[in-house]
Design a protein around this motif. Structure first.
Motif, PDB file in Angstrom:
ATOM      1  N   PHE A 221       3.723  -0.705 -13.769  1.00  0.00           N
ATOM      2  CA  PHE A 221       2.431  -0.682 -13.094  1.00  0.00           C
ATOM      3  C   PHE A 221       2.383  -1.540 -11.835  1.00  0.00           C
ATOM      4  CE2 PHE A 221       1.243   1.551 -16.834  1.00  0.00           C
ATOM      5  CZ  PHE A 221       0.233   2.406 -16.395  1.00  0.00           C
ATOM      6  N   ILE A 222       3.359  -2.388 -11.634  1.00  0.00           N
ATOM      7  CA  ILE A 222       3.460  -3.052 -10.336  1.00  0.00           C
ATOM      8  C   ILE A 222       3.577  -1.993  -9.240  1.00  0.00           C
ATOM      9  CG2 ILE A 222       5.044  -4.382  -8.858  1.00  0.00           C
ATOM     10  CD1 ILE A 222       5.566  -6.217 -11.207  1.00  0.00           C
ATOM     11  N   THR A 223       4.352  -0.960  -9.531  1.00  0.00           N
ATOM     12  CA  THR A 223       4.546   0.120  -8.556  1.00  0.00           C
ATOM     13  C   THR A 223       3.554   1.264  -8.745  1.00  0.00           C
ATOM     14  OG1 THR A 223       6.896  -0.357  -8.256  1.00  0.00           O
ATOM     15  CG2 THR A 223       6.167   1.870  -7.722  1.00  0.00           C
ATOM     16  N   TYR A 224       3.371   1.733  -9.994  1.00  0.00           N
ATOM     17  CA  TYR A 224       2.572   2.935 -10.198  1.00  0.00           C
ATOM     18  C   TYR A 224       1.106   2.735  -9.835  1.00  0.00           C
ATOM     19  CZ  TYR A 224       0.547   7.047 -12.387  1.00  0.00           C
ATOM     20  OH  TYR A 224      -0.145   8.219 -12.598  1.00  0.00           O
ATOM     21  N   ALA A 225       0.581   1.528  -9.972  1.00  0.00           N
ATOM     22  CA  ALA A 225      -0.820   1.288  -9.614  1.00  0.00           C
ATOM     23  C   ALA A 225      -1.083   1.586  -8.140  1.00  0.00           C
ATOM     24  CB  ALA A 225      -1.213  -0.155  -9.931  1.00  0.00           C
ATOM     25  N   TYR A 226      -0.027   1.590  -7.334  1.00  0.00           N
ATOM     26  CA  TYR A 226      -0.170   1.821  -5.893  1.00  0.00           C
ATOM     27  C   TYR A 226       0.639   3.031  -5.450  1.00  0.00           C
ATOM     28  CZ  TYR A 226      -2.179  -2.680  -6.618  1.00  0.00           C
ATOM     29  OH  TYR A 226      -2.959  -3.686  -7.115  1.00  0.00           O
ATOM     30  N   ILE A 227       0.796   3.991  -6.374  1.00  0.00           N
ATOM     31  CA  ILE A 227       1.601   5.162  -6.070  1.00  0.00           C
ATOM     32  C   ILE A 227       0.961   6.023  -4.987  1.00  0.00           C
ATOM     33  CG2 ILE A 227       0.583   6.623  -7.870  1.00  0.00           C
ATOM     34  CD1 ILE A 227       4.282   6.461  -6.675  1.00  0.00           C
ATOM     35  N   SER A 228      -0.366   6.032  -4.892  1.00  0.00           N
ATOM     36  CA  SER A 228      -1.015   6.841  -3.851  1.00  0.00           C
ATOM     37  C   SER A 228      -0.582   6.396  -2.454  1.00  0.00           C
ATOM     38  CB  SER A 228      -2.544   6.790  -3.989  1.00  0.00           C
ATOM     39  OG  SER A 228      -2.959   7.455  -5.161  1.00  0.00           O
ATOM     40  N   PRO A 229      -0.738   5.108  -2.080  1.00  0.00           N
ATOM     41  CA  PRO A 229      -0.255   4.699  -0.760  1.00  0.00           C
ATOM     42  C   PRO A 229       1.258   4.812  -0.607  1.00  0.00           C
ATOM     43  CG  PRO A 229      -1.088   2.803  -2.006  1.00  0.00           C
ATOM     44  CD  PRO A 229      -1.497   4.031  -2.747  1.00  0.00           C
ATOM     45  N   ILE A 230       2.013   4.652  -1.688  1.00  0.00           N
ATOM     46  CA  ILE A 230       3.480   4.797  -1.609  1.00  0.00           C
ATOM     47  C   ILE A 230       3.841   6.238  -1.284  1.00  0.00           C
ATOM     48  CG2 ILE A 230       5.594   4.802  -3.001  1.00  0.00           C
ATOM     49  CD1 ILE A 230       4.520   2.269  -4.387  1.00  0.00           C
ATOM     50  N   LEU A 231       3.181   7.189  -1.935  1.00  0.00           N
ATOM     51  CA  LEU A 231       3.439   8.595  -1.639  1.00  0.00           C
ATOM     52  C   LEU A 231       3.038   8.934  -0.209  1.00  0.00           C
ATOM     53  CD1 LEU A 231       2.248  10.287  -4.957  1.00  0.00           C
ATOM     54  CD2 LEU A 231       4.579  10.283  -4.058  1.00  0.00           C
ATOM     55  N   LEU A 232       1.949   8.368   0.240  1.00  0.00           N
ATOM     56  CA  LEU A 232       1.492   8.638   1.605  1.00  0.00           C
ATOM     57  C   LEU A 232       2.469   8.104   2.644  1.00  0.00           C
ATOM     58  CD1 LEU A 232      -2.322   7.808   1.257  1.00  0.00           C
ATOM     59  CD2 LEU A 232      -1.304  10.077   1.491  1.00  0.00           C
ATOM     60  N   GLU A 233       2.986   6.890   2.426  1.00  0.00           N
ATOM     61  CA  GLU A 233       3.829   6.244   3.430  1.00  0.00           C
ATOM     62  C   GLU A 233       5.306   6.583   3.259  1.00  0.00           C
ATOM     63  OE1 GLU A 233       5.020   1.706   4.784  1.00  0.00           O
ATOM     64  OE2 GLU A 233       2.949   2.131   4.169  1.00  0.00           O
ATOM     65  N   ARG A 234       5.865   6.291   2.101  1.00  0.00           N
ATOM     66  CA  ARG A 234       7.302   6.506   1.902  1.00  0.00           C
ATOM     67  C   ARG A 234       7.636   7.982   1.694  1.00  0.00           C
ATOM     68  NH1 ARG A 234       9.727   1.459   0.716  1.00  0.00           N
ATOM     69  NH2 ARG A 234      11.622   2.475  -0.053  1.00  0.00           N
ATOM     70  N   GLY A 235       6.766   8.673   0.949  1.00  0.00           N
ATOM     71  CA  GLY A 235       7.018  10.075   0.673  1.00  0.00           C
ATOM     72  C   GLY A 235       6.484  11.018   1.724  1.00  0.00           C
ATOM     73  N   GLU A 236       5.709  10.492   2.682  1.00  0.00           N
ATOM     74  CA  GLU A 236       5.128  11.305   3.758  1.00  0.00           C
ATOM     75  C   GLU A 236       4.345  12.496   3.189  1.00  0.00           C
ATOM     76  OE1 GLU A 236       8.386  12.370   6.248  1.00  0.00           O
ATOM     77  OE2 GLU A 236       8.922  10.302   6.729  1.00  0.00           O
ATOM     78  N   VAL A 237       3.667  12.240   2.067  1.00  0.00           N
ATOM     79  CA  VAL A 237       2.882  13.274   1.396  1.00  0.00           C
ATOM     80  C   VAL A 237       1.459  13.262   1.953  1.00  0.00           C
ATOM     81  CG1 VAL A 237       1.980  14.070  -0.819  1.00  0.00           C
ATOM     82  CG2 VAL A 237       4.263  13.044  -0.697  1.00  0.00           C
ATOM     83  N   PRO A 238       0.929  14.406   2.386  1.00  0.00           N
ATOM     84  CA  PRO A 238      -0.462  14.439   2.855  1.00  0.00           C
ATOM     85  C   PRO A 238      -1.419  14.019   1.743  1.00  0.00           C
ATOM     86  CG  PRO A 238       0.715  16.448   3.460  1.00  0.00           C
ATOM     87  CD  PRO A 238       1.602  15.701   2.518  1.00  0.00           C
ATOM     88  N   VAL A 239      -2.524  13.388   2.112  1.00  0.00           N
ATOM     89  CA  VAL A 239      -3.460  12.876   1.118  1.00  0.00           C
ATOM     90  C   VAL A 239      -3.973  13.981   0.201  1.00  0.00           C
ATOM     91  CG1 VAL A 239      -5.497  13.093   2.623  1.00  0.00           C
ATOM     92  CG2 VAL A 239      -5.476  11.399   0.780  1.00  0.00           C
ATOM     93  N   THR A 240      -4.094  15.195   0.715  1.00  0.00           N
ATOM     94  CA  THR A 240      -4.600  16.301  -0.102  1.00  0.00           C
ATOM     95  C   THR A 240      -3.581  16.777  -1.136  1.00  0.00           C
ATOM     96  OG1 THR A 240      -3.885  17.847   1.616  1.00  0.00           O
ATOM     97  CG2 THR A 240      -6.192  17.112   1.662  1.00  0.00           C
ATOM     98  N   ARG A 241      -2.321  16.329  -1.029  1.00  0.00           N
ATOM     99  CA  ARG A 241      -1.291  16.760  -1.971  1.00  0.00           C
ATOM    100  C   ARG A 241      -0.882  15.657  -2.951  1.00  0.00           C
ATOM    101  NH1 ARG A 241       2.873  20.418   1.765  1.00  0.00           N
ATOM    102  NH2 ARG A 241       1.297  21.902   2.495  1.00  0.00           N
TER     103      ARG A 241
END
Length: 389
Positions: A221-241
């Motif tokens: 949960f150190i990482t998963y609690a912030y998975i949304s911003p991690i996906l947005l930045e590191r994964g370059e995933v659009p917020v809608t996805r």
């Protein structure tokens, strides 16, 4: 018909866990839209996970002592009612401070439910069907990752985060009725005392289960609690996805929850080792491989497969390695498990604010490796018959 009702009751408990995991982790899925709406940073918004987790740990620890001779099936009912209150307050919360108050009720519900759920599920079926009942009941946690959290994230990004809480609150109200109608009374002969809880904490099996929870769940949960911003930045995933990514993660988690059952029947201790190693591999992949939407999807699938099995695996470990103190051990496991979720979110928020995402993921990876080493040590120092009990 009697058998059908038994399994309907276990299924209702699984649906309850579905709601509990959804409400516990819902802020993770809507973090990126909730934080700006309430005027706080993403790191501060992580307190919406930390606060209920800490309270849940305390409540779970006290539950066996408080309920004493009470019918255990009433505890999940009270927990679901508390979820309804939490969601109503969340929907109308004008500020982040009010939201945190709402999350206190979520913490109470999580602590109550997790402390007795395994005991109540086992009380619905014959002893020889215990493993199947636990797998089904904990399957609700995996299902929440598949549907609850991703759907909540989708509702949050498309209809508003308050709507997500409203949907969960309505579901909790329905589950409250199902539990009252379907679940049979469950009472225990002995009344748990604080001294019994302390004695259980010294039991070798319980001590190792708590060590696994502290290391692996905090790390997760150190990482998963912030998975949304991690996906947005590191994964370059659009917020809608982001919701779609969490859905893929959850599907893998649900598969992992049921796929681990044969291994747990053979050896829960080996199950802990396998699941911990898999979570470590998933976190390492987040650190070094997540470099775009395609790699992000693959990483989330591998990571989720093992994370989905962690709850049922640690509980099965308590059941097999500390069977003589199962109620006290279950409560202690629940307390530490939820406190670990809260601590992970808190540590992750501090690291995210002060050192960035790489430090967050690296810290998680190192902690899980430590958990793997603890599992290896347990297996090396435990007689084979006991380790496979």
């Amino acid at each position: 018909m009697d058998g059908a009702r038994r399994w309907a009751a276990v299924t209702a408990l699984a649906v309850g866990i579905f709601v509990l995991v959804t409400i516990e982790e819902l802020p993770i899925g809507v973090l990126s839209v909730m934080a700006p709406d309430l005027g706080v940073s993403e790191g501060v918004a992580g307190l919406a996970v930390t606060v209920p987790g800490i309270l849940a740990g305390v409540v779970a620890l006290l539950t066996p002592v408080i309920v004493r001779g009470m019918d255990r099936r009433l505890v999940p009912v009270i927990a679901m009612a508390s979820v309804v209150v939490s969601c109503v307050l969340s929907v109308v919360a004008p500020t982040f401070a009010v939201l945190l108050i709402a999350r206190l009720f979520a913490g109470i519900s999580i602590g109550l439910y997790w402390a007795v759920m395994a005991i109540v599920a086992l009380g619905q079926v014959p002893r020889e069907q215990a493993a199947r009942a636990l797998t089904l009941a904990f399957g609700g946690a995996g299902a929440a990752l598949v549907l609850g959290v991703p759907v909540g994230a989708w509702i949050g990004t498309h209809l508003g985060w308050r709507s997500a809480f409203a949907v969960v609150g309505a579901a909790a109200a329905v589950v409250t009725v199902l539990l009252l109608v379907l679940v049979r009374p469950v009472r225990t002969e002995s009344r748990v005392t604080p001294q019994m809880m302390l004695a259980a904490a010294r039991h070798r099996g319980v001590r190792y289960a708590l060590a696994f929870a502290v290391l692996v769940v905090v790390a997760q949960f150190i990482t998963y609690a912030y998975i949304s911003p991690i996906l947005l930045e590191r994964g370059e995933v659009p917020v809608t996805r982001v919701g779609g990514m969490l859905l893929a993660y959850g599907i893998a988690g649900l598969i992992g929850n049921f796929a681990v059952a044969p291994l747990l029947r053979r050896s829960a201790a080996i199950g802990v080792l396998v699941v911990s190693t898999g979570i470590g591999a998933g976190l390492l992949a987040v650190l070094v491989l997540m470099r775009g939407p395609v790699s992000a999807l693959l990483v989330m699938l591998v990571w989720g497969l093992f994370v989905g099995a962690v709850s049922v695996t640690v509980q099965a470990f308590v059941n097999s390695q500390a069977s003589e103190v199962i109620e006290e051990g279950t409560a202690l496991n629940s307390a530490v498990f939820n406190a670990a979720i809260a601590s992970g979110a808190l540590i992750g928020g501090v690291l995210l604010e002060g050192a960035g995402q790489t430090a967050v993921i690296l810290t998680s990876t190192v902690m899980v490796i430590a958990g793997v080493l603890v599992a290896v040590h347990y297996l090396r120092t435990t007689p084979a018959q006991r380790a496979t009990a």
